[in-house]
Enzyme design. Structure first.
Site, mmCIF file in Angstrom:
data_model
loop_
_atom_site.group_PDB
_atom_site.id
_atom_site.type_symbol
_atom_site.label_atom_id
_atom_site.label_comp_id
_atom_site.label_asym_id
_atom_site.label_seq_id
_atom_site.Cartn_x
_atom_site.Cartn_y
_atom_site.Cartn_z
ATOM 1 N N LYS B 45 -15.468 1.491 -2.209
ATOM 2 C CA LYS B 45 -14.207 1.141 -1.900
ATOM 3 C C LYS B 45 -13.588 0.183 -3.145
ATOM 4 O O LYS B 45 -14.022 -0.385 -3.688
ATOM 5 C CB LYS B 45 -14.474 0.060 -0.626
ATOM 6 C CG LYS B 45 -13.299 -0.651 0.034
ATOM 7 C CD LYS B 45 -13.537 -1.030 1.350
ATOM 8 C CE LYS B 45 -12.120 -1.799 1.941
ATOM 9 N NZ LYS B 45 -11.064 -0.992 1.921
ATOM 10 N N CYS B 130 -2.414 3.251 -4.117
ATOM 11 C CA CYS B 130 -2.680 2.902 -2.634
ATOM 12 C C CYS B 130 -1.210 2.507 -2.414
ATOM 13 O O CYS B 130 -0.636 1.670 -2.727
ATOM 14 C CB CYS B 130 -3.275 1.523 -2.729
ATOM 15 S SG CYS B 130 -3.443 0.868 -1.211
#
EC number: 1.3.-.-
Lengths: 248, 304
Positions: B45, B130
């Protein structure tokens, strides 16, 4: 928690848009504790649906779940019939802490009622006196009234007054103050009102949130624990928290 | 014997399958389902310089054949990740890729440098794509000049191979890919999620607290295939392909389009065993379509 197949033994409509399913599975029926949930796969849907366990029968190796038809996933799930197989992750989450109290108060709202039944049954078997306050939108939404009455004193509240007391569960809290601990599950505004009204009491609340993985990996269902960035994962650290542990 | 091994900069993979960043946490949860040593690699992550809480909930919403997410790069910060998560993953016989995120070029540099010092991470995935944070992420990923600049600086700041994760939310993906290749990227990782939105009818408002989210799952697969297919013909660095992969046939499709390895994301949520299942099924699928190895299939779908 494991990835298991569960055979549907029965499907019943128990109230308006409210489905009760009894599922057969050895592992989950033997290991589940009150307050845990199943992460249920629905054909044609990307995400599983987290659904609380409402009852467990270890002898028959069955697990009961209740869900409300809200969107396309739960609508599709409601069309499943006895004999079909569900793909389930479970049992997930931590569950309610079981204590040896003399008396406990269960406060459920709508589809938050089911996990409290499994809890109430378990506590009653251990000799705890159960008092229940169950809130629903309207008379047609009421379910499990008799089951809770079998556990003990039960108050039913409907928002529109079409059944039982009129108003919200907090409106009847004053009818009972003689309990050692409370357990609650329901919509967040209800939990906010209850934790505020019962600040002087020890309590545990069970939270619901839109989930991704359901196992703690994706960080979709978090709840803040303070204003400094602390948090808990509802699927893994919860869904049950002590009333002071999280910020609603 | 079908050869699944893939040799990429910094990554000698026993097979081409790895869980995608953000869909697998730091592996602990899925390690309860199977041995992570089965995986070609694990992409962790995203890590930022300091701790991030992320967005408010709801953070996910289901869509037709996919889902939207707006987690917002929640993570405990690079130091904490190295202290508590990397050692756990390093115990497995797999390669470790750290996803590096930030709000500024300096933050990207810091995170990359910090991972470099551990000697337990084999490559970096530079997250310039992102869609769910206000600063950082996609402003670097949608401007070829900025993308090149952050790539160059991160390359200078560390010795690990850098795979730049490209955003599909651009009008010209080839320009982006060429810009980061020229800036020194060792590989590409593509695609990140597509910016999307869902309106919740009962409340008549965007469902996600962040309003917009990144679309992933089978719905985006054709876009990923098209972008990899186009980019492959203009760069010489390897591509880790991702976007809606949910079975071994999908993996072969990505290889044919030009991916050298693949990452599986959203499918982990439906089936926690999806990665090992795909790895087990891949030899059969490769054989069925006449390939003796993963390497044989790479780019074979590209026609003149």
């Amino acid at each position: 928690m494991k990835n298991e197949k569960m055979q549907i033994m029965s499907v019943n409509s128990v109230a308006l848009d409210t489905i009760e399913m009894v599922l057969k599975n050895s592992y989950i029926s033997q290991t589940a504790v009150p307050g845990q949930f199943l992460h249920v796969g629905v054909d044609g849907h990307t995400l599983r649906r987290p659904i609380s366990i409402a009852d467990v029968n270890k002898q028959e190796e069955s697990v009961t779940i209740l869900f409300k038809i809200i969107g396309s996933g739960t609508r599709h799930l409601s069309s499943y019939q006895a004999g079909m197989i569900l793909n389930v992750l479970g049992p997930n989450g931590n569950g309610f802490p079981i204590q040896d109290d003399a008396t406990v108060l269960l406060i459920g709202g709508g589809i938050g009622v089911p996990p409290l039944y499994n809890l109430g049954k378990t506590l009653a078997e251990r000799g705890t006196k159960i008092i229940s306050i169950l809130g629903f939108q309207t008379a047609d939404s009421v379910f499990y009234e008799q089951k809770f009455r079998n556990l003990g004193e039960t108050y039913i509240v409907t928002n529109d007054g079409t059944y039982g007391y009129e108003g919200y569960v907090t409106d009847v809290l004053e009818l009972t103050d003689d309990f050692d601990r409370y357990y609650s599950c329901g919509p967040v505004p209800m939990l906010e009102a209850i934790t505020a009204a019962l600040k002087h009491k020890q309590g545990f609340i069970s939270l619901e949130e839109r989930m991704g993985c359901g196992v703690g990996a994706c960080f979709a269902c978090v709840i803040p624990t303070d204003t400094q960035g602390g948090y808990k994962k509802i699927c893994k650290d919860g869904p049950v928290f002590s009333a002071q542990e999280v910020m609603l | 014997m079908t050869n699944l091994a893939v040799n990429l900069p910094g990554l000698q993979l026993k097979n081409p399958v790895m869980p995608a960043s953000g869909c697998f946490g730091f592996g602990r949860e899925y390690s309860e389902f199977y041995d992570l040593g089965k995986l070609g690699a694990v992409i962790m992550k995203a890590a930022t310089g300091s701790e991030r809480f992320g967005n408010h909930v709801p953070r996910v919403a289901e869509t037709s054949s996919g889902m939207l997410n707006a987690i917002g790069l929640q993570n405990p910060g690079v130091e904490k990740i190295i202290e508590t998560e990397v050692p756990f993953l390093a115990d497995y016989d797999t390669k470790l890729i750290a996803n590096v995120a930030g709000s500024t070029i300096e933050e990207y540099e810091l995170v990359a440098k910090t991972f470099n010092q551990t000697n337990q991470v084999h490559a970096l995935e530079l997250n310039i794509s992102c869609p769910n944070v206000k600063e950082g992420g996609s402003q670097f990923g949608t401007d070829p000049f900025m993308a090149a600049k952050v790539t160059e600086r991160v390359k200078q700041a560390n010795n690990l191979p850098v795979y730049v994760k490209l955003s599909p939310n651009v009008s010209d993906i080839i320009t982006m890919a060429k810009a980061v290749e020229a800036a020194g990227a060792d590989g590409l990782s593509m695609i990140n999620t597509l910016a999307g939105m869902q309106i919740h009818l009962p409340s008549k408002r965007p469902l996600l607290a962040n309003k917009t989210g990144g679309l992933s799952g089978p719905a985006v697969k054709p876009i990923a295939i098209r972008m990899i297919y186009e980019v492959k013909q203009h760069v010489s660095i390897p591509i880790i392909g991702m976007g809606g992969i949910s079975n071994a046939e999908d993996v072969l499709e990505f290889l044919l389009a030009g991916a050298n390895a693949v990452a599986v994301g959203t499918a982990n949520f439906q089936n926690p065993f999806i990665c090992p299942e795909i790895i087990d099924e891949l030899p059969g699928v490769l054989n069925k379509y006449g390939f003796g190895s993963v390497q044989d299939a790479v780019g074979k779908g590209i026609v003149e």
